[in-house]
Design an enzyme around this catalytic site. Sequence first.
Site, mmCIF file in Angstrom:
data_model
loop_
_atom_site.group_PDB
_atom_site.id
_atom_site.type_symbol
_atom_site.label_atom_id
_atom_site.label_comp_id
_atom_site.label_asym_id
_atom_site.label_seq_id
_atom_site.Cartn_x
_atom_site.Cartn_y
_atom_site.Cartn_z
ATOM 1 N N TRP A 104 -17.595 22.710 123.716
ATOM 2 C CA TRP A 104 -18.877 23.375 123.396
ATOM 3 C C TRP A 104 -19.853 22.417 122.741
ATOM 4 O O TRP A 104 -21.050 22.415 123.045
ATOM 5 C CB TRP A 104 -18.658 24.609 122.509
ATOM 6 C CG TRP A 104 -17.825 25.636 123.197
ATOM 7 C CD1 TRP A 104 -16.594 26.085 122.822
ATOM 8 C CD2 TRP A 104 -18.133 26.327 124.423
ATOM 9 N NE1 TRP A 104 -16.122 26.997 123.732
ATOM 10 C CE2 TRP A 104 -17.042 27.164 124.714
ATOM 11 C CE3 TRP A 104 -19.220 26.312 125.295
ATOM 12 C CZ2 TRP A 104 -17.006 27.986 125.843
ATOM 13 C CZ3 TRP A 104 -19.192 27.127 126.418
ATOM 14 C CH2 TRP A 104 -18.091 27.950 126.682
ATOM 15 N N ASP A 172 -23.618 25.641 115.525
ATOM 16 C CA ASP A 172 -23.096 26.673 116.422
ATOM 17 C C ASP A 172 -21.919 27.315 115.685
ATOM 18 O O ASP A 172 -20.865 26.690 115.519
ATOM 19 C CB ASP A 172 -22.650 26.026 117.740
ATOM 20 C CG ASP A 172 -22.002 27.035 118.694
ATOM 21 O OD1 ASP A 172 -21.822 28.202 118.311
ATOM 22 O OD2 ASP A 172 -21.677 26.628 119.831
ATOM 23 N N LYS A 196 -17.560 37.628 119.534
ATOM 24 C CA LYS A 196 -16.334 37.252 118.824
ATOM 25 C C LYS A 196 -16.269 37.998 117.481
ATOM 26 O O LYS A 196 -15.499 38.932 117.340
ATOM 27 C CB LYS A 196 -16.264 35.749 118.640
ATOM 28 C CG LYS A 196 -16.282 35.023 119.989
ATOM 29 C CD LYS A 196 -16.541 33.560 119.838
ATOM 30 C CE LYS A 196 -16.894 32.899 121.139
ATOM 31 N NZ LYS A 196 -15.868 32.966 122.188
HETATM 32 N N1 PMP Z 1 -20.245 28.007 121.549
HETATM 33 C C1 PMP Z 1 -18.975 28.329 121.230
HETATM 34 C C2 PMP Z 1 -18.373 27.766 119.976
HETATM 35 C C3 PMP Z 1 -18.245 29.164 122.061
HETATM 36 O O1 PMP Z 1 -16.976 29.473 121.752
HETATM 37 C C4 PMP Z 1 -18.849 29.681 123.236
HETATM 38 C C5 PMP Z 1 -18.154 30.639 124.178
HETATM 39 N N2 PMP Z 1 -16.942 31.028 123.941
HETATM 40 C C6 PMP Z 1 -20.157 29.296 123.531
HETATM 41 C C7 PMP Z 1 -20.829 28.466 122.662
HETATM 42 C C8 PMP Z 1 -20.830 29.729 124.812
HETATM 43 O O2 PMP Z 1 -21.163 31.054 124.799
HETATM 44 P P1 PMP Z 1 -21.646 31.781 126.142
HETATM 45 O O3 PMP Z 1 -20.465 31.922 127.038
HETATM 46 O O4 PMP Z 1 -22.154 33.091 125.633
HETATM 47 O O5 PMP Z 1 -22.724 30.937 126.747
#
Ligand code: PMP
Length: 362
Positions: A104, A172, A196
């Site tokens: 991520w 994030d 989450k």
């Molecule tokens: N950042 C983190 C830390 C994540 O765990 C996730 C998805 N699990 C995301 C960003 C991306 O989120 P999305 O699938 O809603 O784009």
Amino acid sequence: MSGNKKINFSSGPAALPPEVLQEASEAIINYNNTGLSILELQHRGKYFEAINDESRALVKELCGLSDDYEVLWLQGGGRLQFAMIPMNFLGEQESAGFIDSGFWAHNAAEYAAYYGNAVTLSSSEKDNHTHLPKWPATVPHDLSYLHFTTNNTIYGTQFPNVPKTNVPLIADMSSDIFSRKMEYRNCAMLYAVAQKNIGAAGVTLVAVNKHLLGNVKRKLPPMLDYSAHAKARSLLNTAPVFGVYTSLLTLRWIKQKGIDTIETESIKKAEILYKEIDRNSLFDCKIGKDDRSKMNVCFGSRDKATDTAFTEYCSVRGITGIDGHRYVGSFRVSLYNAIPLSAVETMVSVMQEFEHEYLKAR
Ligand code: PMP
């Protein structure tokens, strides 16, 4: 709640508190005795205005953020934030710094490179992200911002705190927001997908300092411009009414429980699960002890053949959502706020029974 409710350790969309599910389901039939379903509520009507205002105020309260921050409910998930952040805050000739703890964090840097220079200041890639990257000793003063991921959902690593930095810090917090006391105020901006620890998929929480909003680098259509969303109090377009409402219910639940209590429970849940993984002869966690996430416990089997067998063993015992991310494999047990200690105790017993039966059958 129906009798066949599973223990859901999924990484997201993830388990929500039963009280939230109950109230949300009642609101689908009749929201607050209005004679309307929450799904039918106008986003510009007084009922949703109240939901929007209370939810945004609760975010500030729970994070200890002052009125210098704007709280927004946006759509497009975490990935749209990966793009909107550089669109808004990174000029073409400018650089942003990234701490690469894996997928991520890396993805956020890749998106930034469309708009300016994405500089990786530290990375744990060479060790397959089995530990956290080192926090850089110095952060170049000329960076437009520094981006990091507080908890890596895929590899199962988690930063212990949110450091103070000499450039605007953007975090994030998708997979550990509201799970512990954090120095939320050290961030110029923080964001988290809802699916989450906050609510249902479809909304993303953004809290951004107004100072940063003064730094917008290019002309943007309003939907991609944080200032426009802030000006419209997060009602620029049709708001995801049900998603924001579900988030409000969870925020109320968090407030009532208290972040201190949530954190204490979270430490306990992670402790008993890691202890069992380290003890159990069939399983193995490669993440360095100091860097282990209390939210996403990632581990493998010593013998790959047991992967499927264990997943099935759990499944018939009502445990679901334990598959590791498709890039990593094996297992990931997510211990978000709605997971009670009793669910983790059940998991530990199942791991012990599985080991017993497996060794006996050999
Ligand atoms: N950042 C983190 C830390 C994540 O765990 C996730 C998805 N699990 C995301 C960003 C991306 O989120 P999305 O699938 O809603 O784009």
